[in-house]
Enzyme design. Structure first.
Site, PDB file in Angstrom:
ATOM      1  N   TRP A  72     -22.235  26.090  79.438  1.00 46.71           N
ATOM      2  CA  TRP A  72     -22.616  27.355  78.788  1.00 46.71           C
ATOM      3  C   TRP A  72     -21.490  27.820  77.888  1.00 46.71           C
ATOM      4  O   TRP A  72     -20.302  27.650  78.213  1.00 46.71           O
ATOM      5  CB  TRP A  72     -22.895  28.425  79.841  1.00 46.71           C
ATOM      6  CG  TRP A  72     -24.343  28.710  80.049  1.00 46.71           C
ATOM      7  CD1 TRP A  72     -25.051  29.740  79.506  1.00 46.71           C
ATOM      8  CD2 TRP A  72     -25.279  27.987  80.854  1.00 46.71           C
ATOM      9  NE1 TRP A  72     -26.364  29.693  79.920  1.00 46.71           N
ATOM     10  CE2 TRP A  72     -26.529  28.627  80.740  1.00 46.71           C
ATOM     11  CE3 TRP A  72     -25.198  26.851  81.646  1.00 46.71           C
ATOM     12  CZ2 TRP A  72     -27.673  28.184  81.404  1.00 46.71           C
ATOM     13  CZ3 TRP A  72     -26.334  26.402  82.301  1.00 46.71           C
ATOM     14  CH2 TRP A  72     -27.551  27.060  82.171  1.00 46.71           C
ATOM     15  N   SER A  73     -21.862  28.486  76.796  1.00 42.26           N
ATOM     16  CA  SER A  73     -20.894  28.806  75.753  1.00 42.26           C
ATOM     17  C   SER A  73     -19.806  29.793  76.172  1.00 42.26           C
ATOM     18  O   SER A  73     -18.621  29.448  76.182  1.00 42.26           O
ATOM     19  CB  SER A  73     -21.663  29.347  74.541  1.00 42.26           C
ATOM     20  OG  SER A  73     -20.811  29.950  73.630  1.00 42.26           O
ATOM     21  N   ASP A 213     -28.008  39.373  80.212  1.00 39.80           N
ATOM     22  CA  ASP A 213     -29.417  39.065  80.000  1.00 39.80           C
ATOM     23  C   ASP A 213     -30.405  40.186  80.272  1.00 39.80           C
ATOM     24  O   ASP A 213     -31.290  40.448  79.493  1.00 39.80           O
ATOM     25  CB  ASP A 213     -29.828  37.916  80.930  1.00 39.80           C
ATOM     26  CG  ASP A 213     -28.969  36.694  80.755  1.00 39.80           C
ATOM     27  OD1 ASP A 213     -27.899  36.800  80.141  1.00 39.80           O
ATOM     28  OD2 ASP A 213     -29.373  35.638  81.251  1.00 39.80           O
ATOM     29  N   ARG A 246     -33.007  38.690  90.572  1.00 41.90           N
ATOM     30  CA  ARG A 246     -33.225  38.026  89.284  1.00 41.90           C
ATOM     31  C   ARG A 246     -34.162  38.865  88.404  1.00 41.90           C
ATOM     32  O   ARG A 246     -34.841  39.772  88.891  1.00 41.90           O
ATOM     33  CB  ARG A 246     -33.847  36.629  89.511  1.00 41.90           C
ATOM     34  CG  ARG A 246     -32.972  35.661  90.282  1.00 41.90           C
ATOM     35  CD  ARG A 246     -31.795  35.157  89.484  1.00 41.90           C
ATOM     36  NE  ARG A 246     -32.186  34.537  88.220  1.00 41.90           N
ATOM     37  CZ  ARG A 246     -31.309  34.129  87.300  1.00 41.90           C
ATOM     38  NH1 ARG A 246     -30.007  34.283  87.494  1.00 41.90           N
ATOM     39  NH2 ARG A 246     -31.725  33.592  86.167  1.00 41.90           N
ATOM     40  N   TYR A 427     -29.827  41.563  88.412  1.00 38.67           N
ATOM     41  CA  TYR A 427     -29.112  40.973  87.285  1.00 38.67           C
ATOM     42  C   TYR A 427     -28.770  41.940  86.156  1.00 38.67           C
ATOM     43  O   TYR A 427     -29.650  42.442  85.469  1.00 38.67           O
ATOM     44  CB  TYR A 427     -30.023  39.867  86.739  1.00 38.67           C
ATOM     45  CG  TYR A 427     -29.311  38.561  86.529  1.00 38.67           C
ATOM     46  CD1 TYR A 427     -28.593  37.991  87.551  1.00 38.67           C
ATOM     47  CD2 TYR A 427     -29.366  37.921  85.307  1.00 38.67           C
ATOM     48  CE1 TYR A 427     -27.927  36.797  87.354  1.00 38.67           C
ATOM     49  CE2 TYR A 427     -28.713  36.728  85.103  1.00 38.67           C
ATOM     50  CZ  TYR A 427     -27.985  36.179  86.132  1.00 38.67           C
ATOM     51  OH  TYR A 427     -27.322  35.008  85.926  1.00 38.67           O
ATOM     52  N   TRP A 428     -27.526  42.186  85.944  1.00 35.70           N
ATOM     53  CA  TRP A 428     -26.998  42.976  84.818  1.00 35.70           C
ATOM     54  C   TRP A 428     -27.534  44.398  84.760  1.00 35.70           C
ATOM     55  O   TRP A 428     -27.406  45.070  83.750  1.00 35.70           O
ATOM     56  CB  TRP A 428     -27.264  42.266  83.477  1.00 35.70           C
ATOM     57  CG  TRP A 428     -26.503  40.981  83.327  1.00 35.70           C
ATOM     58  CD1 TRP A 428     -27.009  39.714  83.415  1.00 35.70           C
ATOM     59  CD2 TRP A 428     -25.102  40.819  83.073  1.00 35.70           C
ATOM     60  NE1 TRP A 428     -26.012  38.781  83.235  1.00 35.70           N
ATOM     61  CE2 TRP A 428     -24.836  39.435  83.025  1.00 35.70           C
ATOM     62  CE3 TRP A 428     -24.032  41.715  82.879  1.00 35.70           C
ATOM     63  CZ2 TRP A 428     -23.551  38.915  82.785  1.00 35.70           C
ATOM     64  CZ3 TRP A 428     -22.752  41.192  82.641  1.00 35.70           C
ATOM     65  CH2 TRP A 428     -22.540  39.817  82.592  1.00 35.70           C
ATOM     66  N   GLU A 471     -20.859  35.190  91.698  1.00 39.69           N
ATOM     67  CA  GLU A 471     -21.260  35.433  90.310  1.00 39.69           C
ATOM     68  C   GLU A 471     -21.158  36.933  90.002  1.00 39.69           C
ATOM     69  O   GLU A 471     -20.665  37.322  88.950  1.00 39.69           O
ATOM     70  CB  GLU A 471     -22.696  34.925  90.141  1.00 39.69           C
ATOM     71  CG  GLU A 471     -23.206  34.923  88.711  1.00 39.69           C
ATOM     72  CD  GLU A 471     -24.648  34.443  88.627  1.00 39.69           C
ATOM     73  OE1 GLU A 471     -25.246  34.092  89.681  1.00 39.69           O
ATOM     74  OE2 GLU A 471     -25.197  34.419  87.508  1.00 39.69           O
TER      75      GLU A 471
HETATM   76  C1  9WN Z   1     -29.168  32.356  80.508  1.00 40.25           C
HETATM   77  C2  9WN Z   1     -24.370  31.015  82.835  1.00 40.25           C
HETATM   78  C3  9WN Z   1     -25.131  32.180  82.268  1.00 40.25           C
HETATM   79  C4  9WN Z   1     -24.206  33.294  81.758  1.00 40.25           C
HETATM   80  C5  9WN Z   1     -24.971  34.558  81.403  1.00 40.25           C
HETATM   81  C6  9WN Z   1     -25.829  34.944  82.601  1.00 40.25           C
HETATM   82  C7  9WN Z   1     -26.771  33.797  82.968  1.00 40.25           C
HETATM   83  C8  9WN Z   1     -28.563  32.453  81.910  1.00 40.25           C
HETATM   84  C9  9WN Z   1     -29.680  32.632  82.929  1.00 40.25           C
HETATM   85  O1  9WN Z   1     -26.004  32.663  83.290  1.00 40.25           O
HETATM   86  O2  9WN Z   1     -27.645  33.558  81.887  1.00 40.25           O
HETATM   87  O3  9WN Z   1     -28.165  32.090  79.594  1.00 40.25           O
HETATM   88  O4  9WN Z   1     -30.388  31.643  83.174  1.00 40.25           O
HETATM   89  O5  9WN Z   1     -29.861  33.733  83.442  1.00 40.25           O
HETATM   90  O6  9WN Z   1     -26.537  36.115  82.338  1.00 40.25           O
HETATM   91  O7  9WN Z   1     -24.072  35.576  81.054  1.00 40.25           O
HETATM   92  O8  9WN Z   1     -23.514  32.844  80.641  1.00 40.25           O
HETATM   93  O9  9WN Z   1     -23.440  31.465  83.758  1.00 40.25           O
END
Ligand code: 9WN
Length: 525
Positions: A72-73, A213, A246, A427-428, A471
């Site tokens: 992941w970026s 997200d 989620r 989530y977030w 996480e």
């Molecule tokens: C979608 C990998 C990534 C993080 C994001 C986090 C979550 C992915 C998901 O996981 O996103 O990119 O499937 O929910 O929200 O910040 O980079 O850790």
């Protein structure tokens, strides 16, 4: 004038010649070197590096073996920031592997897929994004599969910090010389192609692009998107995550619809996007990246004039900087700084609210600033050039009732504690995330708030260890949620352990933009 942006026709592959040694030895003494470290710190360090090594797959590191089995970026940027203290060559490789997936238009995709992982392990998988075909017009690589959306640009800052951790090794490897043209192409893509509102700010076109997200900030702009039919896709995240934590199926359907629409428009940014938001956190990181690019350009100028050791070996691969003079690099540094100043002004003019004392997202499709208070609106604290009134107000907001830092919470929650949408586990939508807290810690330190930065640093480290590098956490009880052995939690704990509390080793380097005297002055808008 030499052309700097002409990065090689195709970005390097992870197995190119500059990656000759996939398992370089640790630096001597790669055990925690911070003299102030306690026995508990050393134990935490060892556990954190175990997590990073367990999550390593070839030339990069997955965020989580179970939930996120690809690269992941922005995760990789945070991972490199921690890894630099332990294995700087691996930290460089982490970033270079990611940039090998860069598209010709400059975008860095939010996922670089591993061909070894079955499609069923993560959704949306490569057959959903179809980057090598649908991404053709935008210059997606044809030799690997990626997503087509992006994530926040933490990479220039990461590259600068990685370089600073081991300048000799970095120069010898030609690290910044190779990466700088790619980083500037990435910056150009976001600053120009993604300035969708003409505000001088980059827009995200999918909630996942913000990295946060499921933030309530997206609820209003997302509500106009018709969700994809539930039977048209199968979520893989629910195989690992707790469904109550989620995103809901309905929101997931909207994410899928948005991503599929972008893909079907062949990832162009020239046609209207149904979702386009100017996000303050994303833009703060873009400005921090511009400052880091300024630092990098000055460093490369010093290399060009021989002020820095040129290194034993020559950089491998095409050298896009070969014909670039030190004077030109200084001019570039000045342009990076002036763009940072301009964008900081735009951020304040467009996204600041005096009444809430924080920044807000702006919905570019609906033409409205969103009232929702997300932690994204605190991230500009990171910027050395943030004007004093905004800095002072953000510091108050951070510890006020909405985020409660130091009173009701020990870590910054991802969302307004008093907001109707707040949820302590979802989530977030309220939980505390380690990367956000690391960025805030850096911002506090940047603005001279040492005692508060030290307190936050302590809370991050305690929570990282106690949660098994979770996480994210319930912001009140610190109960762990989501994946455990999460890479950026481990990496950022390592970074805080290595850099130490206030006054220790890399304090002066805590914000990109403070390393060079010229930058310190130039950072002021
Ligand atoms: C979608 C990998 C990534 C993080 C994001 C986090 C979550 C992915 C998901 O996981 O996103 O990119 O499937 O929910 O929200 O910040 O980079 O850790």
């Amino acid at each position: 004038m030499p052309v700097l942006l002409g990065f090689a026709d195709r970005p390097a592959r992870p197995d190119d010649s500059h990656h000759q040694d996939p398992h370089p030895p640790d630096r001597p003494g790669s055990a925690l070197e911070n003299p102030a470290a306690t026995a508990a710190d050393r134990e935490l360090w060892r556990s954190a590096r175990r997590v990073l090594r367990q999550n390593r797959t070839g030339a990069s590191t997955v965020p989580s073996r179970s939930l996120y089995p690809h690269q992941w970026s922005w995760d990789s940027a945070f991972i490199a920031i921690g890894l630099r203290h332990d294995e700087p060559a691996r930290a460089r490789m982490e970033l270079e592997t990611l940039f090998a997936a860069q598209w010709r238009d400059g975008r860095v995709p939010h996922i670089a897929f591993s061909p070894r992982v079955p499609h069923s392990a993560y959704f949306p998988s490569p057959d959903f994004w179809r980057s090598s075909t649908a991404g053709g017009p935008a210059g997606a690589p044809t030799d690997r599969q990626t997503s087509g959306i992006v994530q926040p640009p933490v990479h220039a800052l990461a590259a600068w910090l990685v370089h600073r951790a081991d300048p000799t090794g970095s120069v010898r490897a030609g690290f910044l010389r190779r990466l700088y043209p790619r980083l500037t192409a990435w910056q150009r893509y976001l600053a120009e192609d993604r300035d969708l509102g003409g505000l001088g700010l980059a827009a995200v076109v999918h909630p996942w692009e913000s990295g946060m997200d499921n933030s309530p900030c997206w609820d209003e702009p997302l509500a106009r998107i018709t969700p994809a039919a539930p039977d048209s896709f199968r979520r893989a995240d629910l195989d690992h995550g707790t469904p109550a934590d989620r995103p809901t199926d309905e929101d997931y359907g909207r994410y899928v619809a948005l991503a599929a629409g972008y893909r079907d428009r062949r990832y162009t940014d020239r046609e209207p996007h149904p979702f386009a938001v100017a996000d303050p956190g994303f833009n703060a990181l873009l400005i921090a990246a511009e400052l880091a690019l300024g630092e990098i350009a000055i460093e490369l100028a010093a290399e060009a004039t021989g002020e820095r050791p040129a290194g034993a070996g020559q950089p491998n691969g095409p050298d896009a900087l070969a014909a670039t003079s030190a004077a030109e690099l200084h001019a570039r540094a000045a342009r990076h700084r002036s763009r940072a100043r301009r964008r900081t002004r735009a951020l304040v003019q467009r996204l600041w609210s005096d009444s809430t004392g924080q920044f807000h997202c702006r919905d570019l499709v609906g033409g409205r600033t969103l009232a929702t208070r997300g932690a994204t609106g605190l991230l500009p604290l990171l910027l050395p050039g943030l004007p004093p009134p905004q800095t002072a107000a953000l510091l108050r907001t951070l510890s006020g009732a909405h985020f409660g830092l130091g009173s009701t919470t020990a870590l910054v929650p991802s969302h307004d504690l008093l907001g109707p949408e707040f949820h302590r586990g979802r989530y977030w939508r309220g939980p505390a995330w380690f990367n956000i807290n690391w960025l805030i810690e850096r911002g506090l330190r940047q603005h001279g708030e040492r005692a508060r930065a030290d307190a936050l640093r302590g809370s991050i480290l305690t929570a990282a260890g106690a949660s098994g590098f979770a996480e994210y956490l319930d912001p009140y009880t610190q109960e762990p949620h989501g994946a455990r052995a999460f890479s950026w939690t481990a990496a950022l704990a390592m970074d805080l352990l290595a850099t130490g509390p206030a006054g220790q080793a890399e304090d002066e380097d805590r914000a990109a933009g403070t390393g060079h005297p010229a930058e310190r002055e130039g950072a002021r808008p």
